[in-house]
Enzyme design. Structure first.
Site, PDB file in Angstrom:
ATOM      1  N   PHE A 108       0.862  -1.186   0.000  1.00 55.31           N
ATOM      2  CA  PHE A 108       0.000   0.000   0.000  1.00 55.31           C
ATOM      3  C   PHE A 108       0.897   1.234   0.000  1.00 55.31           C
ATOM      4  CE2 PHE A 108      -2.214   3.631   1.665  1.00 55.31           C
ATOM      5  CZ  PHE A 108      -3.379   3.611   0.911  1.00 55.31           C
ATOM      6  N   ASP A 119       9.380   3.155   1.986  1.00 53.64           N
ATOM      7  CA  ASP A 119       8.153   3.898   2.285  1.00 53.64           C
ATOM      8  C   ASP A 119       7.865   3.738   3.777  1.00 53.64           C
ATOM      9  OD1 ASP A 119       5.631   4.905   2.726  1.00 53.64           O
ATOM     10  OD2 ASP A 119       4.704   3.956   0.983  1.00 53.64           O
ATOM     11  N   LYS A 169       2.432  11.250   7.206  1.00 55.47           N
ATOM     12  CA  LYS A 169       1.645  11.011   8.417  1.00 55.47           C
ATOM     13  C   LYS A 169       2.208  11.702   9.663  1.00 55.47           C
ATOM     14  CE  LYS A 169      -1.026   7.250   6.619  1.00 55.47           C
ATOM     15  NZ  LYS A 169      -0.749   6.079   5.819  1.00 55.47           N
TER      16      LYS A 169
HETATM   17  C1  LIG Z   1      -0.907   6.149   4.321  1.00 54.87           C
HETATM   18  C2  LIG Z   1       0.198   5.636   3.481  1.00 54.87           C
HETATM   19  C3  LIG Z   1       0.538   6.239   2.254  1.00 54.87           C
HETATM   20  C4  LIG Z   1      -0.280   7.344   1.639  1.00 54.87           C
HETATM   21  O1  LIG Z   1      -0.347   8.481   2.430  1.00 54.87           O
HETATM   22  P1  LIG Z   1      -1.520   9.567   2.137  1.00 54.87           P
HETATM   23  O2  LIG Z   1      -1.135  10.729   3.002  1.00 54.87           O
HETATM   24  O3  LIG Z   1      -2.802   8.930   2.536  1.00 54.87           O
HETATM   25  O4  LIG Z   1      -1.472   9.888   0.691  1.00 54.87           O
HETATM   26  C5  LIG Z   1       1.637   5.761   1.568  1.00 54.87           C
HETATM   27  N1  LIG Z   1       2.351   4.726   2.045  1.00 54.87           N
HETATM   28  C6  LIG Z   1       2.061   4.100   3.201  1.00 54.87           C
HETATM   29  C7  LIG Z   1       2.895   2.978   3.671  1.00 54.87           C
HETATM   30  C8  LIG Z   1       0.963   4.527   3.956  1.00 54.87           C
HETATM   31  O5  LIG Z   1       0.632   3.894   5.087  1.00 54.87           O
END
Ligand SMILES: *Cc1c(COP(=O)(O)O)cnc(C)c1O
Length: 426
Positions: A146, A233, A274
């Site tokens: 994701f 990520d 985040k």
């Molecule tokens: C939440 C998330 C995203 C996307 O972040 P948004 O601010 O919702 O666009 C990307 N990668 C990971 C691992 C995430 O948990």
């Protein structure tokens, strides 16, 4: 409805249902206030928050230091665009690059934007430094990933719900199984056109899958040996969530001195979002060293809001809170306590089969099929018992409270969770 009447939960839900696109399926609870590990609904009922806005609120709701920095900056200067310099961005760039140990940062707003930025950066590096022929670069990604919701990102998702009928898809990605070094080696050596490997150090949305102990180190070594960029990520796993500043820090608990530890895997490109703002404001970042970041020249990438003074002030305060309050150490010790208490219970449980995770990013697997609504029903009962959590996929419930929780609160939460699960014993 008259403006004098107080909005009830039912009213708020009806409004969203009628006027908002139906792109989410929220748990029916309407929140109007938050403080630390707690949130309150519009009727005044208090809950422990065990989602933390998908790990954006690691520093706790409405942290006074973060809110203070935001309010002060909002009253001074909010946005200049990058057409001009502002007096906060440079200070933030120095701060955040020192904090994580990289030469440079490219500031964006959301996680998905930062992932997009990393992919563009990786491709450009591949053509201009590695020497891959234009339009032939391939980036390896993992099954069950994701990384966000843009057209390119969903192109390499294997969540059918996230993908179907949004095509045509962006080309240039190779999908391999997660936590499979042999598959990575095979893919990485299969072609001269591999530019990068994009990976979550723990797959959060997929259901909190923690890879084998040596997976990230081995993956990084394969990338290095083949001149392929290792792109981490850490939008969900980063900023102390998993018991270290970054999940790629492995088992160190050294806050900012992670590079001194043998278990630290240094990504070539680090993606954060985040909790970079403590949930106060959309702030994301892509970090890399000069050899990579310098391929981007004026006009080639940007964002109107990226690097704005509020974001800069908020992110510095949010990262200060992480160090000052030693949130990584707290997440590590409370995480161990959470898993050991839940493991004890699960030994004799018929409704829960497994607890897994790292730090305060954990999941409990419910003993039912992926299509069943048991996990959802358990989350409804948790809500009634004063604790908010949400299923990730089917029968998996994620438990990720703010990292400012204390031990007494965690024990209280564990007893709420076990009491609730017992209501569902068969
Ligand atoms: C939440 C998330 C995203 C996307 O972040 P948004 O601010 O919702 O666009 C990307 N990668 C990971 C691992 C995430 O948990």
């Amino acid at each position: 409805m008259s403006v004098l009447e107080k909005l009830t939960s039912a009213d708020a839900i009806a409004l969203e249902d009628q006027y908002g696109a139906h792109n989410y399926h929220p748990l029916p609870v309407v929140l109007s206030r938050g403080e630390g590990v707690y949130v309150w609904d519009v009727e005044g009922k208090k809950y422990y928050d065990f989602l933390s806005a998908y790990s954006a609120v690691n520093q706790g709701h409405c942290h006074p230091k973060i809110v203070g920095a935001m309010v002060q900056q909002a009253q001074t200067l909010t946005l200049t665009s990058r057409a001009f310099y502002n007096d906060k961005l440079g200070a933030y760039e120095e701060f955040v690059t020192n904090y994580f140990g990289f030469d440079k940062v490219l500031p964006m707003n959301t996680g998905a934007e930062a992932v997009e930025t990393a992919l563009k950066l990786c491709r450009k590096w591949a053509y201009e430094r590695k020497g891959i022929n234009e339009n032939e670069a391939q980036i390896i990604v993992c099954e069950g990933n994701f990384h966000g919701r843009t057209t390119t990102i969903i192109s390499f998702s294997n969540d059918e719900n996230a993908r179907k009928n949004f095509g045509p898809y962006t080309a240039g990605f190779i999908k391999i199984p997660y936590d499979d070094v042999a598959a990575l080696e095979q893919a990485i050596t299969s072609s001269k056109n591999i530019a990068g490997f994009l990976v979550e150090p723990i797959q959060g949305e997929a259901g909190v899958y923690v890879p084998s102990e040596d997976y990230l180190a081995k993956a990084k070594a394969l990338c290095e040996a083949n001149n392929v960029l290792f792109i981490a990520d850490e939008v969900q796993t980063g900023i102390a969530r998993t018991g270290s500043l970054l999940a790629v820090c492995g088992n160190c608990s050294c806050e900012n001195q992670c590079e001194k530890q043998a278990s630290y895997v240094t990504p070539d490109i680090l993606i954060l979002g985040k909790a970079l703002s403590g949930g106060a404001y959309p702030v994301s970042a892509v970090l890399a060293n000069d050899a990579i970041m310098n391929v981007i020249k004026p006009g080639q990438h940007g964002s109107t809001f990226g690097g704005n003074p509020i974001a800069a002030a908020v992110a510095m305060a949010a990262l200060d809170v992480v160090s000052e309050e030693q949130l990584a150490l707290n997440a590590r010790s409370l995480g161990n306590l959470f898993r050991s208490e839940l493991t004890n219970y699960i030994e004799t449980s018929t409704i829960a089969t497994l607890v897994r995770g790292k730090g305060l990013l954990n999941a409990v697997v419910i003993n039912d099929t992926e299509e069943s609504d048991t996990a959802w029903n358990i989350c409804m009962a948790l809500r009634d018992n004063g604790l908010l959590a949400k299923p990730t996929h089917g029968n998996i419930i994620r438990f990720a409270p703010p990292l400012v929780m204390n031990e007494a609160q965690l024990k209280d939460c564990v007893s709420i969770i076990i009491k609730t699960l017992k209501q569902f014993e068969k």
